[in-house]
Design an enzyme around this catalytic site. Structure first.
Site, PDB file in Angstrom:
ATOM      1  N   GLN A 144       0.817  -1.215   0.000  1.00  0.00           N
ATOM      2  CA  GLN A 144       0.000   0.000   0.000  1.00  0.00           C
ATOM      3  C   GLN A 144       0.857   1.274   0.000  1.00  0.00           C
ATOM      4  O   GLN A 144       2.039   1.243   0.322  1.00  0.00           O
ATOM      5  CB  GLN A 144      -0.914   0.014   1.223  1.00  0.00           C
ATOM      6  CG  GLN A 144      -2.041  -0.997   1.174  1.00  0.00           C
ATOM      7  CD  GLN A 144      -2.981  -0.818   2.349  1.00  0.00           C
ATOM      8  OE1 GLN A 144      -3.009  -1.624   3.259  1.00  0.00           O
ATOM      9  NE2 GLN A 144      -3.756   0.255   2.331  1.00  0.00           N
ATOM     10  N   HIS A 145       0.205   2.364  -0.384  1.00  0.00           N
ATOM     11  CA  HIS A 145       0.679   3.742  -0.195  1.00  0.00           C
ATOM     12  C   HIS A 145       1.769   4.210  -1.159  1.00  0.00           C
ATOM     13  O   HIS A 145       2.020   5.405  -1.263  1.00  0.00           O
ATOM     14  CB  HIS A 145       1.219   3.973   1.224  1.00  0.00           C
ATOM     15  CG  HIS A 145       0.340   3.523   2.331  1.00  0.00           C
ATOM     16  ND1 HIS A 145      -0.969   3.916   2.450  1.00  0.00           N
ATOM     17  CD2 HIS A 145       0.587   2.706   3.387  1.00  0.00           C
ATOM     18  CE1 HIS A 145      -1.498   3.366   3.533  1.00  0.00           C
ATOM     19  NE2 HIS A 145      -0.577   2.621   4.113  1.00  0.00           N
ATOM     20  N   ASP A 177      -2.260  -4.997  -0.218  1.00  0.00           N
ATOM     21  CA  ASP A 177      -1.849  -6.278   0.365  1.00  0.00           C
ATOM     22  C   ASP A 177      -2.684  -6.689   1.568  1.00  0.00           C
ATOM     23  O   ASP A 177      -3.069  -7.859   1.705  1.00  0.00           O
ATOM     24  CB  ASP A 177      -0.357  -6.266   0.705  1.00  0.00           C
ATOM     25  CG  ASP A 177       0.079  -5.065   1.540  1.00  0.00           C
ATOM     26  OD1 ASP A 177      -0.771  -4.234   1.938  1.00  0.00           O
ATOM     27  OD2 ASP A 177       1.295  -4.941   1.791  1.00  0.00           O
TER      28      ASP A 177
END
Length: 472
Positions: free
Chosen positions: A74-75, A228
């Protein structure tokens, strides 16, 4: 529509360290094939390295699949120019250079509560929105070239489709950017522009949970993909009262919920999941790496670290480790370092140091578990997954620290399996994901009265140590 029994689907887990590819039977979820390839060990990487790893891991595995799904870390900030080429290396979730940008953005919108109400989460250095602010301030000429901003899984999904058409994403991964509202199901482009110095790059179209992103040149269906943690939840088939503790590079605590979360303290991130529900989550930067770092410091391997920790008494004879070895996200202390308290000649032994590492790691996770409880998540049982979940000492300590029933699913590539399950869902087009067989779990002994009390004492010492160094 039903899935033919012979159909195969693939799930891709593009994590910080590597790409894992798992091929499953679309009807039952039975794992048929697994492969992996490493990523560079860095917090900043050319996305082409992810594609190379996927190509290596997927070689020969993807030839006969009907559908594929991608789950990604992520991110991460992936920036593309008007021709679709990357403008700069991607900044990953664990790159903390944007810590000050997070504080600035919080102040500019009017404080943590304003952010929680706007997007369900309070920005920290991990979030994409803070990385965009750092980028705009430190590399403005490069930032001017950015036409699109996507996430790691978005970029890989688009690459599987030959980079034709517009990139897509899903609400789960989008909810970790800091400029998407899970409650409203929409981007907050005003926040994106504020963060990125007034620039308004294009964003991926948000697909529904079972909506395909398209087909490869060979006709393989590509699902929406997700983050994820969302894929892990999908693989485990979480129900009410189930909370996952994932002990990988980072530590994550999450459970599904029917209502969006908004924690003004910023401990709980109000993410969306991959099914249309929500996924309140707390994350620590330091999990399994705490154990590997202590093993290195003691000059032993992980098996010996486990033995040492099991040989020590609960509480490590008063040793307390604050395991903020790479800064920390929960609590939000990006510039913090680790600290060891209570050292005396009598307790300064390898056994106690090993035990303190295990207890310190789990105390950090337990703070996130408490925060989920405070924001409406019922904790009936904790599902312990990730590499460190296989440690005997972690299994021995976790029930007392968590104060809950703990079960350990069979070791599996849960993120990749979740991505594969999503691919099977997109293939069927059903209202719900396919029912895959539930894996066996090992149920750990629930903590007795004295174990529970000792767990509380350990957590109290951990909290006191944190407050001593970093304030309440």
């Amino acid at each position: 529509m039903t899935v033919e029994s012979a159909a195969l689907v693939a799930g891709v887990d593009s994590s910080t360290q590597s790409t894992k590819v798992v091929v499953c039977d679309a009807a039952t979820g039975e794992v048929r094939r697994v492969a992996s390839a490493e990523h560079p060990d860095t917090t900043e990487v050319d996305p082409a390295r992810w594609w190379e790893a996927l190509t290596e891991a997927g070689s020969g595995l993807l030839d006969d699949v009907s559908a594929v799904g991608v789950a990604g870390q992520q991110h991460g900030m992936v920036t593309l120019d008007a021709e679709g080429e990357t403008v700069r290396p991607a900044l990953l979730w664990n790159d903390t250079r944007s810590a000050s940008a997070a504080f600035d953005l919080i102040d500019e919108l009017g404080g943590p509560r304003a952010w929680a109400e706007a997007v369900g989460s309070v920005p920290v250095a991990s979030f994409t929105v803070t990385k965009l602010r750092w980028f705009a301030e430190h590399e403005p000429e490069l930032a001017d070239r950015v036409a699109r901003v996507v996430l790691p899984h978005d970029w890989l999904t688009w690459s599987l489709l030959g980079r034709s058409g517009d990139p897509t994403t899903d609400r789960g991964d989008a909810s970790g950017t800091g400029y998407y509202s899970p409650a409203d199901g929409a981007y907050r482009e005003d926040l994106l522009a504020t963060a990125f110095g007034g620039r308004k790059p294009e964003l991926p179209r948000v697909l529904g949970p079972a909506e395909p992103a398209g087909h490869t040149a060979d006709g393989v269906l590509v699902s929406a993909g997700t983050g994820d943690n969302m894929a892990g939840a999908l693989a485990l088939g979480l129900g009410p009262g189930d909370v996952v503790v994932s002990l990988g590079t980072s530590g994550a605590v999450f459970g599904v919920h029917d209502a969006p979360a908004a924690d003004p303290a910023g401990v709980v991130a109000g993410f969306a999941d991959a099914t249309g529900r929500f996924l309140p989550l707390a994350c620590t930067l330091n999990a399994a790496r705490v154990l590997t770092a202590m093993a290195t410091a003691l000059g032993v391997d992980l098996a010996e670290l486990d033995r040492l920790a099991m040989a020590a008494a609960p509480g490590a004879a008063g040793l307390t480790l604050l395991p903020y070895l790479d800064g920390e996200r929960t609590p939000n202390l990006p510039e913090a370092s680790g600290s060891l308290f209570g050292l005396r000649r009598a307790n300064m032994t390898p056994e106690n140091l090993a035990r303190a590492a295990v207890e310190g790691m789990l105390c950090g996770i337990a703070a996130g578990l408490d925060a989920l409880r405070e924001h409406g998540t019922t904790v009936r049982r904790v599902l312990l997954i990730g590499g460190a979940a296989q440690s005997d000492s972690v299994r021995a300590v976790a029930p007392g620290i968590f104060g809950a029933k703990v079960v350990v699913p069979e070791p599996a590539q849960h993120v990749a399996i979740g991505a594969a399950r999503q691919a099977a869902w997109a293939l069927t087009g059903g209202a719900e994901p396919p029912r895959w067989r539930q894996e066996a779990v090992l149920t750990l002994d629930e903590p007795g009265t004295e174990e529970a009390r000792e767990g509380e004492r350990v957590r109290e010492r951990h909290a006191q140590a944190r407050d001593t160094v970093h304030g309440g």
